[in-house]
Motif scaffolding. Structure first.
Motif, PDB file in Angstrom:
ATOM      1  N   THR A  73      78.712  95.783  19.174  1.00  0.00           N
ATOM      2  CA  THR A  73      80.316  95.337  19.487  1.00  0.00           C
ATOM      3  C   THR A  73      80.724  95.365  20.438  1.00  0.00           C
ATOM      4  OG1 THR A  73      80.658  95.762  17.023  1.00  0.00           O
ATOM      5  CG2 THR A  73      82.554  95.660  18.331  1.00  0.00           C
ATOM      6  N   THR A  92      78.507  91.570  18.457  1.00  0.00           N
ATOM      7  CA  THR A  92      80.166  91.433  18.040  1.00  0.00           C
ATOM      8  C   THR A  92      81.004  91.080  19.177  1.00  0.00           C
ATOM      9  OG1 THR A  92      79.104  91.814  15.407  1.00  0.00           O
ATOM     10  CG2 THR A  92      81.643  91.810  15.940  1.00  0.00           C
ATOM     11  N   LYS A  94      85.300  90.907  19.323  1.00  0.00           N
ATOM     12  CA  LYS A  94      86.101  90.807  19.362  1.00  0.00           C
ATOM     13  C   LYS A  94      87.378  90.393  20.217  1.00  0.00           C
ATOM     14  CE  LYS A  94      85.272  94.116  15.488  1.00  0.00           C
ATOM     15  NZ  LYS A  94      85.729  95.343  15.064  1.00  0.00           N
ATOM     16  N   THR A 112      78.978  86.989  16.026  1.00  0.00           N
ATOM     17  CA  THR A 112      79.589  86.661  14.901  1.00  0.00           C
ATOM     18  C   THR A 112      81.506  87.482  16.000  1.00  0.00           C
ATOM     19  OG1 THR A 112      78.905  88.109  14.028  1.00  0.00           O
ATOM     20  CG2 THR A 112      81.583  88.246  13.822  1.00  0.00           C
ATOM     21  N   SER A 114      84.733  87.640  16.849  1.00  0.00           N
ATOM     22  CA  SER A 114      86.215  87.995  15.744  1.00  0.00           C
ATOM     23  C   SER A 114      86.979  87.558  16.117  1.00  0.00           C
ATOM     24  CB  SER A 114      85.233  89.253  14.836  1.00  0.00           C
ATOM     25  OG  SER A 114      86.240  89.354  14.496  1.00  0.00           O
ATOM     26  N   PHE A 139      84.314  85.137  12.227  1.00  0.00           N
ATOM     27  CA  PHE A 139      85.272  86.186  11.957  1.00  0.00           C
ATOM     28  C   PHE A 139      86.695  86.228  11.633  1.00  0.00           C
ATOM     29  CE2 PHE A 139      85.820  90.016   9.756  1.00  0.00           C
ATOM     30  CZ  PHE A 139      85.917  90.176   8.679  1.00  0.00           C
ATOM     31  N   ALA A 140      87.074  85.470  10.657  1.00  0.00           N
ATOM     32  CA  ALA A 140      88.667  85.962  10.888  1.00  0.00           C
ATOM     33  C   ALA A 140      89.452  87.195   9.943  1.00  0.00           C
ATOM     34  CB  ALA A 140      89.606  85.633  11.110  1.00  0.00           C
ATOM     35  N   ASP A 141      89.531  88.560  10.189  1.00  0.00           N
ATOM     36  CA  ASP A 141      89.562  89.549   9.123  1.00  0.00           C
ATOM     37  C   ASP A 141      90.875  89.109   8.180  1.00  0.00           C
ATOM     38  OD1 ASP A 141      89.293  91.803   7.724  1.00  0.00           O
ATOM     39  OD2 ASP A 141      89.268  92.760   9.403  1.00  0.00           O
TER      40      ASP A 141
END
Length: 162
Positions: A73, A92, A94, A112, A114, A139-141
């Protein structure tokens, strides 16, 4: 661990590094975290770890590919800039709400992606100068969105939400 320098964390000139460079710590420089000039060669830069890798300063290695490793990540900080031959996210990636990362080169997502979204004006952005290939997962939390801030059919900076 940490690698730090005044202007450059790592500066390559007239040399070749085979096998690449893996970062799971901090590489820091006042101007560039990593700088690879045209007379040098670096096979690859791999970002590893569970959100432990940091680049303080730009990464300027126009002939070097960067990969966020599978299972890793990486959070791209605000104004983080990569000038590379390609940036592949296999883990991942972000980007914090209100932050913008920049890739001069191509971007491929097989992992991913995000971006954090808190409302219609505060969300993570990624600017790509080359081709962006968006496979993998977006992926949008929903837990980070302020309740009622986004609606079906709403917009994020001109982008329609489906």
């Amino acid at each position: 661990g940490t690698i730090a320098g005044g202007n450059y964390g790592i500066y390559l000139s007239g040399s070749t590094i085979s096998g690449g460079l893996t970062n799971s710590g901090t590489i820091s420089g006042g101007t560039n975290a990593i700088y690879v000039d045209s007379s040098a060669s670096l096979d690859s830069i791999v970002i590893a770890g569970n959100n432990t890798a940091k680049f303080i300063g730009a990464v300027e290695a126009p002939n070097t590919p960067v990969t966020v490793a599978s299972g890793a990540t990486y959070t791209m900080d605000n104004a983080q800039q990569f000038t590379v031959s390609g940036f592949t996210n296999a883990g991942t990636l972000k980007i914090g709400a209100g932050n913008t990362g920049s890739i001069t080169g191509d971007f491929t997502n097989t992992g991913t992606f995000s971006p954090v979204i808190t409302d219609d004006t505060h969300y993570g952005k990624l600017l790509v100068s080359g081709t962006a290939t968006l496979g993998g997962v977006l992926f949008a939390d929903a837990a980070t969105v302020v309740q009622g801030a986004l609606t079906d059919g709403g917009r994020l900076a001109g982008q329609r939400l489906l």
